[in-house]
Design an enzyme around this catalytic site. Sequence first.
Site, short mmCIF file in Angstrom:
data_model
loop_
_atom_site.label_atom_id
_atom_site.label_comp_id
_atom_site.label_asym_id
_atom_site.label_seq_id
_atom_site.Cartn_x
_atom_site.Cartn_y
_atom_site.Cartn_z
N GLU A 133 -108.46 -65.74 27.54
CA GLU A 133 -108.03 -66.97 26.89
C GLU A 133 -109.23 -67.87 26.67
O GLU A 133 -109.64 -68.59 27.57
CB GLU A 133 -107.04 -67.71 27.81
CG GLU A 133 -105.75 -66.98 28.02
CD GLU A 133 -104.60 -67.97 28.09
OE1 GLU A 133 -103.57 -67.72 27.48
OE2 GLU A 133 -104.74 -69.01 28.74
N HIS A 186 -104.80 -69.60 35.08
CA HIS A 186 -104.80 -70.12 33.72
C HIS A 186 -105.81 -71.27 33.62
O HIS A 186 -106.00 -72.02 34.58
CB HIS A 186 -103.40 -70.61 33.34
CG HIS A 186 -103.26 -70.92 31.88
ND1 HIS A 186 -103.71 -72.10 31.34
CD2 HIS A 186 -102.76 -70.19 30.85
CE1 HIS A 186 -103.48 -72.08 30.03
NE2 HIS A 186 -102.90 -70.93 29.71
N SER A 236 -103.86 -69.03 21.20
CA SER A 236 -103.10 -69.34 19.98
C SER A 236 -102.73 -68.09 19.17
O SER A 236 -102.85 -68.07 17.95
CB SER A 236 -103.86 -70.34 19.09
OG SER A 236 -104.09 -71.54 19.79
N GLY A 269 -98.52 -69.03 24.15
CA GLY A 269 -98.16 -70.39 24.54
C GLY A 269 -97.07 -70.94 23.63
O GLY A 269 -95.92 -70.56 23.71
N GLY A 270 -97.46 -71.85 22.73
CA GLY A 270 -96.50 -72.56 21.89
C GLY A 270 -95.50 -71.67 21.17
O GLY A 270 -94.31 -71.98 21.09
N GLY A 315 -103.95 -74.14 22.64
CA GLY A 315 -103.24 -75.34 22.21
C GLY A 315 -103.97 -76.14 21.14
O GLY A 315 -103.56 -77.23 20.79
N GLU A 324 -105.69 -74.08 32.35
CA GLU A 324 -105.13 -75.40 32.67
C GLU A 324 -105.06 -75.60 34.18
O GLU A 324 -105.28 -76.71 34.68
CB GLU A 324 -103.74 -75.55 32.03
CG GLU A 324 -103.85 -75.72 30.52
CD GLU A 324 -102.62 -75.29 29.74
OE1 GLU A 324 -102.72 -75.24 28.50
OE2 GLU A 324 -101.58 -74.98 30.37
N ASN A 353 -95.87 -67.81 28.02
CA ASN A 353 -96.17 -68.84 29.03
C ASN A 353 -95.58 -70.16 28.52
O ASN A 353 -96.14 -70.79 27.63
CB ASN A 353 -97.68 -68.96 29.23
CG ASN A 353 -98.06 -70.09 30.17
OD1 ASN A 353 -97.22 -70.64 30.88
ND2 ASN A 353 -99.34 -70.43 30.18
N TRP A 354 -94.45 -70.56 29.09
CA TRP A 354 -93.75 -71.73 28.60
C TRP A 354 -94.38 -73.04 29.06
O TRP A 354 -93.99 -74.12 28.61
CB TRP A 354 -92.28 -71.69 29.04
CG TRP A 354 -91.49 -70.57 28.44
CD1 TRP A 354 -91.96 -69.53 27.69
CD2 TRP A 354 -90.08 -70.38 28.53
NE1 TRP A 354 -90.93 -68.71 27.32
CE2 TRP A 354 -89.76 -69.21 27.83
CE3 TRP A 354 -89.06 -71.09 29.17
CZ2 TRP A 354 -88.45 -68.73 27.73
CZ3 TRP A 354 -87.76 -70.61 29.07
CH2 TRP A 354 -87.46 -69.45 28.35
N LYS A 355 -95.30 -72.95 30.02
CA LYS A 355 -95.97 -74.15 30.55
C LYS A 355 -94.93 -75.19 31.00
O LYS A 355 -93.85 -74.81 31.46
CB LYS A 355 -96.96 -74.70 29.52
CG LYS A 355 -97.94 -73.61 29.04
CD LYS A 355 -99.06 -74.13 28.19
CE LYS A 355 -99.98 -72.98 27.77
NZ LYS A 355 -101.10 -73.43 26.97
#
Length: 257
Positions: free
Chosen positions: A173, A101, A219, A240-241, A179, A103, A16-18
């Site tokens: 999640e 998600h 994470s 994510g990251g 994050g 977010e 998930n590149w957001k």
Amino acid sequence: NTKEDPDLRKPIIAGNWKMNMTNTEAKKLIGEIIPLVKGADVEVVVCPNLTCLAAAVELTRGTGISVGAQNMHWEPKGAFTGETSVAMLKDIGVTHVIIGHSERRAYFAETDETVNKKVLVALENGLTPIVCVGESLGQREAGKAADVVSHQTAAALKNVPAGKADRVVMAYEPIWAIGTGKTATAQDANEINTVVRETLAWLFGSEIADRVRIQYGGSMNAKNADELMAQPNVDGGLIGGASLKAADFSKIVLFGK
């Protein structure tokens, strides 16, 4: 342990590149990822932002990598400025979509009800929904993690026909681990993923529940992927990251190697 039967639940690693990566940067990153994950025996999905989706589909054609969107609207078309329909995604070759998600829930007023509408539309149109559930730190500290996640799972999958339920991918999640660099222990992750599977069994029966893939998404990185993926009810990761670095993402995809 159904992990012994890989045909039952093929692991799925999705990035998930957001809101990261321009189209130019996305092309470069995909170009780096492709050779590194070649021949991986897991399903690999990249989820770039909207402006990169068409290029991502073209670049990944024939590589075994699928492309997912990060969101979509439930209506087929209409006066919804800034939104994207399922037909628009399908037309360019997108096959997966992340729904609900945390977010989206926290910043953009996504609710269990809108998550459910989107899940139903995705399934009706042959997209694979990656449905996110997870508790906040306050809910975990109050001992409510299992209840919250079970409720979110049931609400997200309301009215899903049993015949389509095993096409859903669930992603646990924990909001407090997104994050933040904090990760649930592998045991914590497996415990809540087990709650998700038990909820699926209650909704659709254990045979279908055993076929649904449940990711962990708080994470997960190159260092902890092996331990997390070894858990009986962790069937993949929503990354994510670490998905923004080809080397890190490919290490997760090739977990256990």
